[in-house]
Scaffold this active site. Structure first.
Site, PDB file in Angstrom:
ATOM      1  N   CYS A  34       0.829  -1.214   0.000  1.00 26.04           N
ATOM      2  CA  CYS A  34       0.000   0.000   0.000  1.00 26.04           C
ATOM      3  C   CYS A  34       0.864   1.265   0.000  1.00 26.04           C
ATOM      4  CB  CYS A  34      -0.920  -0.016   1.218  1.00 26.04           C
ATOM      5  SG  CYS A  34      -1.698   1.566   1.588  1.00 26.04           S
ATOM      6  N   GLY A  35       0.676   2.103  -1.002  1.00 24.90           N
ATOM      7  CA  GLY A  35       1.455   3.332  -1.109  1.00 24.90           C
ATOM      8  C   GLY A  35       1.234   4.287   0.038  1.00 24.90           C
ATOM      9  N   HIS A  36      -0.015   4.399   0.491  1.00 22.85           N
ATOM     10  CA  HIS A  36      -0.323   5.290   1.602  1.00 22.85           C
ATOM     11  C   HIS A  36       0.342   4.811   2.888  1.00 22.85           C
ATOM     12  CE1 HIS A  36      -3.185   7.543  -0.793  1.00 22.85           C
ATOM     13  NE2 HIS A  36      -3.734   6.410  -1.176  1.00 22.85           N
ATOM     14  N   CYS A  37       0.398   3.506   3.057  1.00 21.64           N
ATOM     15  CA  CYS A  37       1.046   2.929   4.242  1.00 21.64           C
ATOM     16  C   CYS A  37       2.546   3.231   4.228  1.00 21.64           C
ATOM     17  CB  CYS A  37       0.823   1.419   4.301  1.00 21.64           C
ATOM     18  SG  CYS A  37      -0.919   0.926   4.306  1.00 21.64           S
TER      19      CYS A  37
END
Length: 526
Positions: free
Chosen positions: A71-74
């Site tokens: 996950c990029g946001h993570c």
């Protein structure tokens, strides 16, 4: 081996003392070993199902991030989350930060209702049953400040009139508990309600001057607000549930405008049925429309939330698009439910009068309305390219063809993640364009809807295997040509999960201006 005993001046046996010390040492060693199971990375606890309970016992106040490695946001959150963890640890705080790889710890993710990444929950006082959703920013300071507020007193003690006046003046909404005895059962219930709400400040007082200033003669709970009636006094039984219902039912205006500031209150509230009036605020008849809307709202307080949206604001155009509207078609009324599945409704008459709105809402509350599903016209060349184009009108016919295995991307034209996926999806279509039983397709879910699939984030990838049982499989694997190919060649087994059990990344799905990321929200989720 036998221990030799030697009497000491006190008459006790050294062997007995030594044995006791040995047992104590063993117990300490076991305890330390148990604690050692909780590994740390950059001061962030690494939790699994096997050590989650232990972590809550060892650290009663703990913020837990449920993440996915891809996950990029993570990934973007990692440095700030670690910085917050280190800050609190250096201060000697009893608050700790932790993380759970939800792709590895599926049972934990399911237990705590994780439906998007990252999902962040705060466990206060070791309470596993009702963690609070983290609702602030994603910088280290935001995280630290939010946690400190959540672990402070639930209600500020108001010892003088000036403190009470300040609490009311400084906040759009404030709740004050007036109790002659702050140790009474009513006061305790009030404090429990205060602990359960993050977005409303609470005060508590037993001061006679404060009672007199606000014309309160006996124990009471009063909600002060800078709109509508200005003040609401609770008149029910003093218990947590009824107090929360009272506060949530009165903390929002009868009609609320959708803005960046109000969005969290709108979507975080208990009322999940929303009626929206799309209207240009600059219109000459705006006040007339608002007057009719407010009249209708009075009879549905606590049941339906009445919201108006300025249809001329650029940041609101995506919301109009979500409802299949253009600003030239406004003013317009739409209704949406925000339960597990979002459902939209459209009134038969577009005339904005109190009478029409009341009739429309009444039919909704009585369960007599049919959902409104959007669809574009079927393009003439929908099947000319390797990736087939689906719309609402041809969706059922194509995806539930019993002889075809259909892999569909549900996308939004403005979604950044969808744009990144497009070349890979096109290559996938090219790879299987000659296949007799595999179809690669896409559907613009901002303009097309269907009963079979409710899209909560973009891109959403679903597989419809051949057969007559209308089975749907969610794709949860890597978004690569190789990953997609393995998934299709395995008949949806490698990288798939039964529909409804997917844990999707928080894609580029937030409403412009809201400033939050989400994967399962309502209009924020467009």
């Amino acid at each position: 081996m036998r221990l030799r005993t030697t009497a000491d001046p006190s008459g006790s046996c050294r062997a007995q003392s030594t044995a006791t010390m040995l047992r104590f040492f063993v117990l300490c060693t076991l305890a330390l070993a148990s604690r050692a199971d909780i590994a740390e990375e950059d001061d962030v606890l690494v939790l699994k199902k096997s050590n989650f309970e232990e972590a809550l016992k060892a650290h009663p106040n703990i913020l837990v991030e449920f993440y996915a490695p891809w996950c990029g946001h993570c990934k973007a959150l990692v440095p700030e989350y670690a910085k917050a963890a280190s800050t609190l640890k250096a201060e000697g705080s009893d608050i700790r930060l932790a993380k759970v790889d939800a792709t590895e710890e599926a049972d934990l993710a399911q237990e705590f209702g994780v439906r998007g990444y990252p999902t962040i929950k705060f466990f206060k006082g070791g309470d596993k049953d009702s963690p609070k959703e983290y609702s602030a920013g994603r910088q280290a300071d935001d995280i630290v400040n939010w946690l400190k507020k959540r672990t402070g007193p639930a209600a500020t003690t108001l010892g003088e009139v000036a403190q009470a006046e300040s609490l009311i003046a400084d906040n759009e909404v404030a709740v004050i508990g007036f109790f002659k005895d702050v140790e009474s059962e009513g006061a305790k219930a009030f404090l429990k309600a205060a602990e359960a709400l993050d977005d409303v400040p609470f005060g508590i007082t037993s001061d006679d001057a404060v009672f007199s200033k606000f014309e309160v003669s006996k124990d009471a709970v009063v909600l002060f607000k800078k709109f509508d009636e200005g003040r609401n006094t609770f008149d029910g039984e003093l218990n947590k549930a009824d107090l929360l219902s009272f506060i949530k039912g009165n903390q929002l205006p009868l009609v609320i405008e959708f803005t960046e500031q109000t969005a969290p209150k709108i979507f975080g509230g208990e009322i999940k049925s929303h009626i929206l009036m799309f209207v240009p605020k600059a219109a000459s008849d705006f006040n007339d429309k608002m007057s009719e809307f407010k009249k209708a709202a009075e009879g549905f307080k606590g049941k339906i939330l009445f919201i108006f949206i300025d249809s001329e604001v650029d940041d609101n155009q995506r919301i109009l698009e979500f409802f299949g509207l253009k600003k030239e078609e406004c003013p317009a009324i739409r209704l949406i439910t925000l339960e597990d599945e979002m459902t939209k409704y459209r009134p038969e008459s577009e005339a904005i009068t109190a009478e029409n709105i009341i009739a429309f809402c009444t039919l909704f509350t009585e369960g007599k309305l049919k959902p409104h599903l959007m669809s574009q016209d079927i393009p003439e060349d929908w099947d000319k390219n390797p990736v087939k184009v689906l719309v609402g009108k041809n969706f059922e016919e194509i995806v539930f063809d019993p002889k075809k295995n259909v892999f569909v991307e549900f996308y939004a034209p403005w979604c950044g993640h969808c744009k990144q996926l497009e070349p890979i999806w096109t290559k996938l279509g090219e790879k299987y364009k000659e296949s007799s039983d595999i179809v690669v397709a896409k559907m613009d879910s901002t303009a097309n809807e269907n009963e079979a699939v409710k899209v909560h984030s973009f891109p959403t990838l679903k597989f419809f295997p051949a057969g007559d049982d209308r089975k749907v499989i969610d794709y949860n694997g890597e978004r690569t040509l190789e990953g997609f190919s393995k998934f299709l060649e395995s008949g949806g087994k490698e990288g798939g999960a039964p529909a409804g059990e997917d844990e999707e990344e928080e894609a580029d799905v937030s409403t412009p201006g809201v400033g939050t990321e989400s994967s399962v929200g309502p209009i924020i989720h467009l």
